[in-house]
Design an enzyme around this catalytic site. Structure first.
Site, mmCIF file in Angstrom:
data_model
loop_
_atom_site.group_PDB
_atom_site.id
_atom_site.type_symbol
_atom_site.label_atom_id
_atom_site.label_comp_id
_atom_site.label_asym_id
_atom_site.label_seq_id
_atom_site.Cartn_x
_atom_site.Cartn_y
_atom_site.Cartn_z
ATOM 1 N N HIS A 49 2.117 8.604 5.134
ATOM 2 C CA HIS A 49 1.140 9.626 5.517
ATOM 3 C C HIS A 49 1.618 10.429 6.736
ATOM 4 O O HIS A 49 1.370 11.634 6.832
ATOM 5 C CB HIS A 49 -0.210 8.985 5.840
ATOM 6 C CG HIS A 49 -1.052 8.692 4.642
ATOM 7 N ND1 HIS A 49 -1.315 9.627 3.665
ATOM 8 C CD2 HIS A 49 -1.709 7.559 4.253
ATOM 9 C CE1 HIS A 49 -2.094 9.092 2.732
ATOM 10 N NE2 HIS A 49 -2.339 7.836 3.065
ATOM 11 N N ASP A 99 -1.064 -0.003 -4.815
ATOM 12 C CA ASP A 99 -2.335 0.611 -5.192
ATOM 13 C C ASP A 99 -2.137 2.028 -5.715
ATOM 14 O O ASP A 99 -2.838 2.492 -6.600
ATOM 15 C CB ASP A 99 -3.320 0.592 -4.022
ATOM 16 C CG ASP A 99 -2.696 1.047 -2.706
ATOM 17 O OD1 ASP A 99 -1.491 1.340 -2.661
ATOM 18 O OD2 ASP A 99 -3.425 1.084 -1.696
ATOM 19 N N HIS A 100 -1.127 2.707 -5.169
ATOM 20 C CA HIS A 100 -0.821 4.092 -5.544
ATOM 21 C C HIS A 100 0.553 4.413 -4.979
ATOM 22 O O HIS A 100 1.154 3.599 -4.266
ATOM 23 C CB HIS A 100 -1.866 5.060 -4.971
ATOM 24 C CG HIS A 100 -2.047 4.900 -3.490
ATOM 25 N ND1 HIS A 100 -1.112 5.358 -2.565
ATOM 26 C CD2 HIS A 100 -3.019 4.297 -2.752
ATOM 27 C CE1 HIS A 100 -1.505 5.055 -1.345
ATOM 28 N NE2 HIS A 100 -2.661 4.399 -1.429
ATOM 29 N N ASP A 124 0.842 -1.189 0.000
ATOM 30 C CA ASP A 124 0.000 0.000 0.000
ATOM 31 C C ASP A 124 0.884 1.248 0.000
ATOM 32 O O ASP A 124 1.663 1.468 0.922
ATOM 33 C CB ASP A 124 -0.904 0.001 1.237
ATOM 34 C CG ASP A 124 -2.077 0.959 1.106
ATOM 35 O OD1 ASP A 124 -1.871 2.078 0.601
ATOM 36 O OD2 ASP A 124 -3.196 0.599 1.517
ATOM 37 N N SER A 131 -7.042 4.258 -1.724
ATOM 38 C CA SER A 131 -6.832 2.806 -1.657
ATOM 39 C C SER A 131 -8.101 1.996 -1.873
ATOM 40 O O SER A 131 -8.023 0.806 -2.176
ATOM 41 C CB SER A 131 -6.221 2.429 -0.303
ATOM 42 O OG SER A 131 -4.936 2.981 -0.160
#
Length: 508
Positions: free
Chosen positions: A324, A361-362, A44, A94
């Site tokens: 994050h 996912d990104h 992720d 996500s």
């Protein structure tokens, strides 16, 4: 670091390139076997810059300079790029991406297991817009299936494997608006246990969402923040125990994962190790909390008992959380741990009959630069001062996030703080409470049957279609009859692969 004597010799580089060329030429013999097993590793937030930095970190943890190190995923013979945008968002989240790489359709930002006709947070747009995942396709085909994650099991990525929700944030009924509950929408934790019967392996965090409100947590009985959240009074874990007829176990019994066999001879292994997300690997209690590698090891040993094979989703979910929070060291150690899990899965399976895909996912607005010298710690300083404010800076920086700090009207001087600390927040260009995702393509690594179908640049929703095609599940099965008639028979002695231990009950 200066070049080694080998690196000064052109023959060293020519020889290395020739070995790589011979390996590439051998790939002309394509593996077109039917994939008995499917494994998807999802990092992720693991963009290309994160992969590169994790590679360097892995090498440096092994006392190498790092740049020349190979990650396990680097060894995969096929690499593609996936476009990550959601149907309504240039920079993805996500949930919409998980719907793409698990269900085969692109979806809106913040929704899981529904198509783009479903509107976020509008319960009445759910029915009729549900889409099923490759995990369900595999289950319907008689395979065993599993989910392993370092986040909550009802977080965005794993939830798209089994849930249909117009909000990724509906973790339990306590997180849902009253009108959605009255309209019949279900929270995600409930869907985990109701939507797909007998998911064979469930490992991760999130047990507080399964328990009635104010129920004390078995591991943290005196901490209110870890208490159950459910307003409907249901104990989903107890209900699961009754349904599966096996004993749910205290989370501190690692690595003794209980294995039970239902009346239908389906092996079940369940582990909810934290009230919410699992702890960062750097902070993990190695005596009580399993690593991602340990969970993957146990999952495969359970799932491979099925002679029809298995599908396993593995998420290194806290790579994303580290980024994050601007904590690059946490994020990169999470990525290295996922790479260890990839290596362990490779030892437990065969490339002959197992398609393994590794992707993200990104990405994130994370990068590193500054003309650092070879062998410089990935967390270290650039070898220069800014020519604007004349202060040092770390190689790692974020485009935005909580690491933006101004002291006395100017950028913080990083030489005055411990930038090697596990929780150091790297400097960011734009102040935000949480750093954001990035919008560029992500890498897709593949090995095993039909892995060559992952090449070039693809839409992200293409991934499960390739995996299903390789395993002859889902909608593409026309090629399978011929492939089966051509495939040599394999004789496996399962008893030679496992040892079952009995300590009061079977352990996996």
């Amino acid at each position: 670091m200066v070049p080694t004597e080998h690196e000064k010799d052109p023959a060293f580089w020519h020889s290395w390139a020739q070995r790589t060329l011979r390996t590439a030429l051998s790939l002309q013999d394509l593996n077109k076997n039917i994939a008995k097993n499917l494994i998807l590793f999802l990092g992720d937030g693991m963009g290309v810059s994160t992969v590169t930095a994790a590679r360097i970190l892995k090498g440096q943890l092994n006392r190498q300079s790092g740049e020349e190190t190979e990650l396990e995923m680097d060894k995969f013979p096929y690499v593609a790029l996936a476009k990550t945008y959601n149907t309504d968002s240039q920079v993805a989240d996500s949930a919409g991406t998980a719907t793409a790489f698990l269900c085969g359709v692109k979806a809106n930002w913040g929704t899981v297991g529904v198509n783009a006709a479903a509107v976020r947070n509008q319960c009445n747009t759910t029915t009729g817009n549900e889409v099923t995942s490759i995990l369900k396709w595999a289950k319907d085909a008689g395979k065993s299936v599993g989910i392993v994650t370092t986040t909550r099991l009802n977080h965005a990525t794993p939830s798209a494997a089994y849930a249909h929700s117009v909000s990724r944030d509906w973790f339990s009924d306590a997180d849902m608006p009253r009108e959605a509950l009255q309209a019949g929408c279900k929270d995600i934790a409930r869907q985990l246990f109701e939507n797909i019967p007998d998911i064979n392996v469930i490992m991760g965090g999130g047990r507080r969402y399964m328990l009635p409100k104010n129920t004390s947590d078995v591991e943290y009985p005196n901490e209110a923040k870890h208490q159950g959240t459910r307003l409907d009074g249901r104990d989903l874990l107890e209900e699961w125990q009754m349904k599966m007829r096996h004993e749910y176990f205290p989370p501190s019994l690692k690595p003794e994962f209980p294995l039970s066999k239902t009346e239908h001879h389906t092996f079940i292994c369940t582990g909810l190790f934290e009230p919410s997300d699992m702890t960062y690997d750097l902070e993990r209690d190695k005596e009580s909390d399993p690593s991602l590698t340990e969970m993957v090891d146990m999952a495969i040993k359970v799932l491979r008992k099925n002679p029809r094979g298995f599908y396993l989703l593995v998420e290194g979910g806290r790579i994303d959380h580290g980024h994050h929070e601007g904590k690059a060291k946490q994020a990169l150690h999470e990525a290295v741990e996922m790479d260890r899990a990839i290596g362990r899965a490779g030892l437990l399976t065969s490339e002959w009959d197992t398609l393994t895909v590794v992707t993200a996912d990104h990405s994130h607005v994370f990068n590193f630069g500054g003309y650092t010298m070879r062998g410089t710690s990935i967390f270290g300083l650039a070898p220069m001062l800014s020519d604007i404010d004349h202060k040092p800076f770390t190689s790692i920086v974020y485009g935005n996030g909580p690491g933006y700090k101004v002291v006395n009207g100017t950028r913080e001087n990083v030489s005055t703080i411990d930038f090697y600390n596990d929780n150091y927040q790297a400097q960011a260009a734009v102040p935000l409470s949480l750093e954001t995702h990035g919008g560029e393509d992500v890498a897709v690594f593949a090995k095993g049957p039909m892995a060559h179908l992952l090449h070039g640049v693809h839409e992200q929703n293409y991934i499960p279609h390739v995996m299903a095609y390789a395993a002859c599940i889902g909608q593409n099965q026309r090629h399978c009859l011929y492939a089966r008639s051509e495939a040599p028979e394999l004789s496996l002695t399962w008893s030679s692969l496992f040892t079952l231990l009995t300590v009061g009950h079977l352990l996996c």
